[in-house]
Write a protein that holds these residues in place. Structure first.
Motif, PDB file in Angstrom:
ATOM      1  N   ASN A  45       0.824  -1.209   0.000  1.00 43.22           N
ATOM      2  CA  ASN A  45       0.000   0.000   0.000  1.00 43.22           C
ATOM      3  C   ASN A  45       0.856   1.256   0.000  1.00 43.22           C
ATOM      4  N   ASN A  46       1.926   1.237   0.784  1.00 40.74           N
ATOM      5  CA  ASN A  46       2.844   2.381   0.815  1.00 40.74           C
ATOM      6  C   ASN A  46       3.427   2.639  -0.572  1.00 40.74           C
ATOM      7  N   ILE A  47       3.794   1.550  -1.252  1.00 42.49           N
ATOM      8  CA  ILE A  47       4.353   1.677  -2.604  1.00 42.49           C
ATOM      9  C   ILE A  47       3.279   2.158  -3.580  1.00 42.49           C
ATOM     10  N   LYS A  48       2.039   1.651  -3.420  1.00 44.66           N
ATOM     11  CA  LYS A  48       0.933   2.086  -4.288  1.00 44.66           C
ATOM     12  C   LYS A  48       0.710   3.587  -4.182  1.00 44.66           C
ATOM     13  N   LEU A  49       0.715   4.096  -2.942  1.00 42.59           N
ATOM     14  CA  LEU A  49       0.515   5.533  -2.730  1.00 42.59           C
ATOM     15  C   LEU A  49       1.639   6.342  -3.367  1.00 42.59           C
ATOM     16  N   ASP A  50       2.876   5.868  -3.205  1.00 44.35           N
ATOM     17  CA  ASP A  50       4.023   6.545  -3.814  1.00 44.35           C
ATOM     18  C   ASP A  50       3.944   6.495  -5.334  1.00 44.35           C
ATOM     19  N   ARG A  51       3.555   5.345  -5.853  1.00 40.31           N
ATOM     20  CA  ARG A  51       3.462   5.170  -7.305  1.00 40.31           C
ATOM     21  C   ARG A  51       2.352   6.056  -7.896  1.00 40.31           C
ATOM     22  N   LYS A  52       1.257   6.160  -7.161  1.00 40.17           N
ATOM     23  CA  LYS A  52       0.158   7.033  -7.579  1.00 40.17           C
ATOM     24  C   LYS A  52       0.621   8.487  -7.654  1.00 40.17           C
TER      25      LYS A  52
END
Length: 358
Positions: free
Chosen positions: A166-173
């Motif tokens: 989720n942390n990576i998803k937020l950063d990727r977004k």
């Protein structure tokens, strides 16, 4: 050699005597020679030292985890990177004040029951309760029923892996939002600078950052954690929260009992399980050994396909010394335990920010 040097020195002084050159010019010339020698000596010394140093590449080393203020050559283009920049968020997470009380297995099981957290429900509804434990229970190795022990381990590790994804998803977004803009704010530029360092991209190439800043399939992470810890029963998992068997040469860690005294590596020790998961993901996302893994993952993304753990595991043959045998074991763990059921699982939000990811 020594005699030739002495003879040349004598000829040099005779030259001064024959031409009646006084002491001041002699001092001046000697000073120039001395300054020149001091100027070039460090460069020559560094070159000699560099030629004699023997480097050792260990892909499970979590970017070598030297922790000794030295730089490491880590990325594909042999650019010297600073490990502190790469791992600063892992260090900060690892240094958090945590409750030192280790919950026993029965207390954790009761917690799961109270929150109605069951793997059977997760497999159907694809929703996971945000129950994050900091330590593994000692009693996990006493659970005789293999199926129950495996399910208990998955229940503990699953929310941790999803949280990091989720942390990576937020950063990727946020990264895609920045890429699609013609002009970026100063705050966005600062964020990019931080991520370039965190993912080891000194070239500041956005396409490289996009490839590195991506998730690890949940089933793959759980399978590797299961393999490396014996489903949570290993000494490294129990004493050091080490879920992925990552190595260190000078950081805090646990020495393997069977290791030769001449071998300097230890298994990296973490204060919390979450730090171990984050370090594992950062390892796969930045270490040069896993470049092909990242490229294969990027190709799946470009083709609009899901991240297939069985397919991507083929590129982890260097994670362990057993190579392809290790890959086969990981694939077997994924298939026999139906771990792909968790690849599309979502962590129930513990904040409004994470709610957008469901």
């Amino acid at each position: 050699m020594k005699k030739n040097l002495l003879n040349s020195n004598f000829k040099f002084f005779k030259f001064f005597d024959k031409n009646n050159i006084g002491s001041i010019p002699r001092i001046f010339l000697s000073s120039i020679l001395l300054i020149t020698a001091f100027y070039y000596f460090p460069a020559i010394s560094h070159l000699i030292t560099r030629e004699n140093v023997e480097f050792q590449n260990k892909s499970k080393a979590v970017l070598a985890y030297t922790l000794n203020n030295e730089d490491q050559i880590l990325d594909e283009k042999n650019i010297t990177l600073n490990e502190k920049d790469l791992l600063v968020d892992i260090f900060s997470l690892n240094d958090l004040e945590v409750d030192s009380v280790r919950l026993n297995a029965s207390t954790i099981k009761q917690l799961f029951e109270d929150t109605n957290y069951k793997l059977s429900d997760v497999r159907k509804k694809k929703l996971v309760k945000p129950v994050a434990l900091t330590l593994l229970p000692n009693e996990i190795k006493m659970i005789e029923n293999t199926t129950k022990r495996k399910e208990f381990f998955i229940q503990i590790v699953l929310p941790l892996v999803l949280k990091e994804n989720n942390n990576i998803k937020l950063d990727r977004k946020r990264l895609f939002s920045i890429i699609n803009k013609s002009n970026n704010s100063s705050l966005e530029k600062k964020w990019l600078e931080k991520k370039y360092k965190q993912y080891g991209v000194p070239s500041k190439d956005l396409s490289t950052l996009k490839i590195r800043m991506d998730e690890i399939p949940v089933s793959l992470a759980i399978a590797q954690a299961a393999k490396e810890t014996g489903w949570g029963t290993s000494r490294f998992a129990q004493e050091g929260n080490a879920l992925f068997g990552q190595w260190t040469w000078s950081g805090e860690g646990l020495k393997p009992k069977e290791a030769d005294e001449s071998q300097g590596h230890k298994v990296m020790k973490f204060n919390v399980l979450q730090a171990s998961v984050r370090a594992y993901q950062r390892n796969l996302n930045t270490h040069k050994t896993y470049k092909e893994f990242r490229l294969a993952r990027a190709q799946l993304r470009d083709a609009g396909k899901p991240l297939d753990s069985i397919f991507l595991s083929k590129y982890l043959d260097e994670y362990a010394e057993t190579g392809q045998q290790y890959v086969k074991i990981i694939q077997k763990i994924i298939e026999q335990n139906d771990l792909k059921d968790f690849d599309n699982a979502k962590l129930l939000p513990s904040s409004l920010e994470l709610e957008s990811l469901i």
